[in-house]
Every structure is written in structure tokens, then in C-alpha cells.
Design an enzyme around this catalytic site. Structure first.
Site, mmCIF file in Angstrom:
data_model
loop_
_atom_site.group_PDB
_atom_site.id
_atom_site.type_symbol
_atom_site.label_atom_id
_atom_site.label_comp_id
_atom_site.label_asym_id
_atom_site.label_seq_id
_atom_site.Cartn_x
_atom_site.Cartn_y
_atom_site.Cartn_z
ATOM 1 N N ARG A 55 0.927 -1.017 -0.119
ATOM 2 C CA ARG A 55 0.000 -0.092 0.016
ATOM 3 C C ARG A 55 0.764 1.400 0.094
ATOM 4 N NH1 ARG A 55 -2.677 0.055 5.079
ATOM 5 N NH2 ARG A 55 -1.818 1.988 5.587
ATOM 6 N N TYR A 109 -15.335 16.405 -16.730
ATOM 7 C CA TYR A 109 -15.689 15.204 -16.864
ATOM 8 C C TYR A 109 -16.954 15.151 -15.802
ATOM 9 C CZ TYR A 109 -16.190 10.171 -16.044
ATOM 10 O OH TYR A 109 -16.518 8.754 -15.899
ATOM 11 N N ASP A 182 -6.019 17.764 -15.396
ATOM 12 C CA ASP A 182 -6.314 16.363 -15.928
ATOM 13 C C ASP A 182 -5.972 16.563 -17.462
ATOM 14 O OD1 ASP A 182 -7.646 14.211 -17.053
ATOM 15 O OD2 ASP A 182 -9.383 14.393 -15.922
ATOM 16 N N LYS A 207 -7.339 5.174 -20.452
ATOM 17 C CA LYS A 207 -7.760 5.784 -21.634
ATOM 18 C C LYS A 207 -6.203 5.520 -22.775
ATOM 19 C CE LYS A 207 -11.600 6.821 -19.789
ATOM 20 N NZ LYS A 207 -11.810 7.134 -18.762
HETATM 21 C C1 LIG Z 1 -11.188 13.444 -18.727
HETATM 22 C C2 LIG Z 1 -11.470 12.113 -17.648
HETATM 23 N N1 LIG Z 1 -10.744 12.247 -16.604
HETATM 24 C C3 LIG Z 1 -11.107 11.378 -15.785
HETATM 25 C C4 LIG Z 1 -11.718 10.125 -16.047
HETATM 26 C C5 LIG Z 1 -11.952 9.148 -14.895
HETATM 27 O O1 LIG Z 1 -11.049 7.714 -15.303
HETATM 28 P P1 LIG Z 1 -11.687 6.305 -14.566
HETATM 29 O O2 LIG Z 1 -12.752 5.908 -15.393
HETATM 30 O O3 LIG Z 1 -10.533 5.513 -14.976
HETATM 31 O O4 LIG Z 1 -11.787 6.464 -13.166
HETATM 32 C C6 LIG Z 1 -12.605 9.947 -17.211
HETATM 33 C C7 LIG Z 1 -13.360 8.726 -17.623
HETATM 34 O O5 LIG Z 1 -14.008 8.786 -18.630
HETATM 35 C C8 LIG Z 1 -12.137 11.122 -18.032
HETATM 36 O O6 LIG Z 1 -12.922 10.996 -19.423
#
Ligand SMILES: Cc1ncc(COP(=O)(O)O)c(C=O)c1O
Length: 393
Positions: A55, A109, A182, A207
Site C-alpha cells: 500500500r 468530466y 487532468d 484511456k
Molecule cells: C477526462 C477524464 N478524466 C477522468 C476520468 C475518470 O477515469 P476512470 O474511469 O479511470 O476513473 C475520465 C473517464 O472517462 C475522463 O474522461
């Protein structure tokens, strides 16, 4: 030793041999054995580098963190169990020792919006959504409100607005706030927010970086200032990524630049084809000459690679017509997520932005006829042919 004891211990905890495997193995151990208690004590006390408990740190995660931190030009990284776990710990790290308030872009998101409103706000964090493209208004609000954290996406989901990360870094640092970015849609092939002044960069590894639709993961890349607080928080709350996912992600990243270049080139072709189709009302794509953030795009995407996401509105369509169009797709996969080798389409109103109220969606510009296409590495002619047939239905 007796038979039952041998079954438990024989073969384990061998000293590593001098040969080094050419790729990082999957280390599944939950805890680590040291020669002496003194050494274990030094590792627990951070006086000596080493592993003691998965962890806190593990060889599989450390290798992946090293890799992503290198690509993102960070000081260090933390691999997390999902992109959302990464965003959550990044924002909490940014808020430690600062005011408990966040200014966030009004284009994010859906789950990130949900995390801010349904998790952080009820726990006493003040959250304010702002148009981060109106830099003067943003500077005034940030200077006055002095938030602990400014949170943005380099390329917003799903309308693909492009943020001026360097200007946002100036604005947040003037007010003593940390900038959290992000970078999932832009990827480090195009944009490295740490180089532009971001304090913490986040990815959904699920992704483009992992890229094959078989991993759920996230990562936070940190500057020097936030790295130790980030790790300390992680040691306590344990959002870490498991060893199999670390392995798959590292394997995926080896071909990430090649995949991404191809996906970007395909996306340019698909976006310009869509723009001239009579059944398409509007195309959102950073490579589009009429994109509202053309200045930021020229500065941030100098290589003529604009990412591989293309959103578009189907002319005159409501939910039923969008369903009919998407049901007719034969190659493009109807599924949530993005960034995989295969092309995928998602209906934001039904999935990524489902939890957001229709009123707020309208304010965000996410209409009922909007679909989001993640362009894959297939032959672009096949992708276009699939869209063409489905639009005719
Ligand atoms: C821009 C963006 N950030 C974060 C996330 C969250 O990622 P996760 O689904 O791996 O938790 C997504 C998911 O689609 C996303 O499109």
C-alpha cells in the site's frame, strides 16, 4: 523442516540474481522481508529506500510511476486504482495546508463534477465552477477567493475546449493556489502540464496510456513540493494500483506514442469528413480552424496533432435518433471510455454526463444530439464508411 512447513516456505524469499529481466515483472507480494529489523526500521522511517508494504509502494507501481513521471516531466508520480481515485487524491493533496476551497472549470468530466459536488462539498470544501477561458474574470475571482486549488482539464470532456495551462498556472500561483490538470485527453505526447507550471497532473490510465480497454487505472504526477504530501496521503488512504494493472499499463505505454500519432491523424480525417456531412450540425475538434481556443491550440499543440477525440451533433436529432444512429454502427464500438486502439462512441447525456442535471448540461453546452467519438487506429476509410452508413439510417 517438515513437509507442511516446506510447502509454505520452500523456494520463496530467494536473494535476487544479478541478471535483470528486460521488462518489469509482476510483483504480487503484499509485504517485503528484510535481512534485519534494523533495515526494516530504516525503510519504515524513510531513511533507506526500499519496499515494506504494497500500500506504501511496490516494485510494479514504482516502475510505472517512474515511466509516467518521465513522460510528464514530473518530480514523481503515484499510480492509482482509477482516474477518479487519482483526481480525488490530487485535489485533497492540493488542499492540504491551504484554504479548503476549489475553483473548477465549468467544463469537466461528469464524475469529476460529481466528486466535487457530492463528496468534497458536503465535507466542507467550497466549490465554485468558472469559465476558465475568461482569464480576466478568473484572475479577479481567484485573487479574491484565494482557493486552495484550481482544477481544469487540458482538453475538456466532451466539448474539447483547450485550456491555457501556462496562464492558469500564473493565475493560481499568484493567489497561492495549486493548479491540478487532468491531462487525459491531451496526453503527454502533445501537452505536458508540469512544463507549463501545473503542480499536479492527473490521468485516467484507463484511456490512451494503457490503450487497450483492459485496464482501469489512474495516475497523479507531482512537482517536488507536493510529492511527499501526496505519498503520505496515499499511504493512509490506499488508492493504489494493483501489480497486474501496472504491468498491463507499462506494456501499453510502450506503443502509446505510435498509437496516438496514428489516432490523431485518423481523427483529423474523420473530423473534416464529418464537418462536410449534411446530417452533422456541428463538429467539435481542436484541429478545426474555427475552434474557439485557436490561440491556445497553436501554442499547446505545435506538432499539428490535435488529439483523437471528435465530438459532433447529429442534425435535428433527439435521443431516439441518436440511439438509431449509434445502433447502426458496425465497426465503431458503442461503449463508455475512450483512447483505446478501437474506435468508440459514447452518448454523453446517457453516460459520462448522466448524473448532471439537464439544466446544468444545457449551461455546459452538452445537447441531446451530441455524441463523442474516440478515433482508433483502424484504417480511417473503414471508420468513415461505418459512420456514413449509420448516418444514413
Ligand atoms: C477526462 C477524464 N478524466 C477522468 C476520468 C475518470 O477515469 P476512470 O474511469 O479511470 O476513473 C475520465 C473517464 O472517462 C475522463 O474522461
Amino acid at each position: 523442516m517438515q513437509f507442511h512447513t516446506q510447502a509454505v516456505h520452500a523456494g520463496d524469499r530467494k536473494k535476487p540474481r544479478p541478471e535483470v529481466p528486460v521488462t518489469t515483472p509482476i510483483h504480487t507480494a503484499a509485504s517485503y522481508f528484510c535481512e534485519s529489523m534494523e533495515q526494516l526500521d530504516r525503510i519504515f522511517g524513510h531513511e533507506e529506500q526500499g519496499f515494506c508494504y504494497a500500500r506504501y509502494d511496490s516494485p510494479s507501481a514504482a516502475a510505472l510511476e517512474d515511466l509516467v513521471s518521465t513522460l510528464e516531466c514530473g518530480h514523481g508520480a503515484l499510480a492509482c486504482a482509477s482516474g477518479m481515485a487519482a483526481i480525488h487524491v490530487a485535489v485533497l493533496t492540493a488542499l492540504a495546508d491551504r484554504r479548503r476551497s476549489v475553483v473548477a472549470a465549468n467544463a469537466l468530466y461528469g464524475a469529476t463534477v460529481g466528486m466535487l459536488m457530492n463528496v468534497l462539498e458536503p465535507s466542507g470544501v467550497a466549490v465554485r465552477f468558472m469559465d476558465v477561458w475568461d482569464l480576466d474574470a478568473l484572475r479577479a475571482v481567484v485573487a479574491e477567493a484565494k482557493p486552495g486549488c484550481l482544477l481544469v482539464e487540458t482538453v475538456s470532456n466532451p466539448l474539447l475546449r483547450v485550456a491555457q495551462i501556462d496562464r492558469l498556472a500564473e493565475i493560481s500561483h499568484e493567489a497561492g493556489a495549486a493548479l491540478v490538470v487532468d491531462n487525459t485527453f491531451a496526453t503527454p505526447l502533445m501537452v505536458r502540464p508540469q512544463e507549463l507550471g501545473a503542480n499536479l497532473t492527473v490521468h485516467s490510465l484507463t484511456k490512451y496510456l494503457a490503450g487497450h480497454g483492459d485496464v482501469l487505472g489512474g495516475v497523479v504526477v507531482s512537482d517536488n513540493q507536493h510529492y511527499e504530501p501526496l505519498r503520505a496521503l496515499s499511504r493512509t488512504v490506499g488508492p493504489v494500483l494493483g501489480p497486474f494493472e501496472c504491468y498491463l499499463t507499462m506494456r501499453g505505454i510502450k506503443t502509446f506514442p505510435l498509437r496516438m500519432e496514428r489516432q490523431c491523424v485518423n481523427a483529423c480525417r474523420v473530423a473534416s469528413w464529418l464537418a462536410s456531412h449534411p446530417k452533422v450540425e456541428r463538429v467539435y475538434f481542436p484541429g478545426h480552424p474555427a475552434h474557439p481556443d485557436a490561440v491556445a491550440i497553436r501554442r499547446l499543440f505545435p506538432q499539428n496533432l490535435f488529439g483523437a477525440m471528435v465530438s459532433f451533433e447529429v442534425r435535428g436529432a433527439g435521443r431516439d435518433e441518436v440511439f438509431r444512429f449509434m445502433n447502426a454502427l458496425k465497426l465503431v464500438v458503442r461503449a463508455t471510455s475512450l483512447g483505446d486502439v478501437h474506435s468508440m462512441m459514447l452518448y454523453p447525456v446517457m453516460s459520462s454526463h448522466r448524473e448532471i442535471s439537464p439544466k446544468q448540461r444545457e449551461r455546459m453546452g452538452i445537447r441531446d444530439n451530441l455524441v463523442r467519438l474516440s478515433v482508433g487506429i483502424e484504417a480511417v476509410e473503414d471508420i468513415i464508411a461505418d459512420l456514413e452508413l449509420a448516418l444514413e439510417v
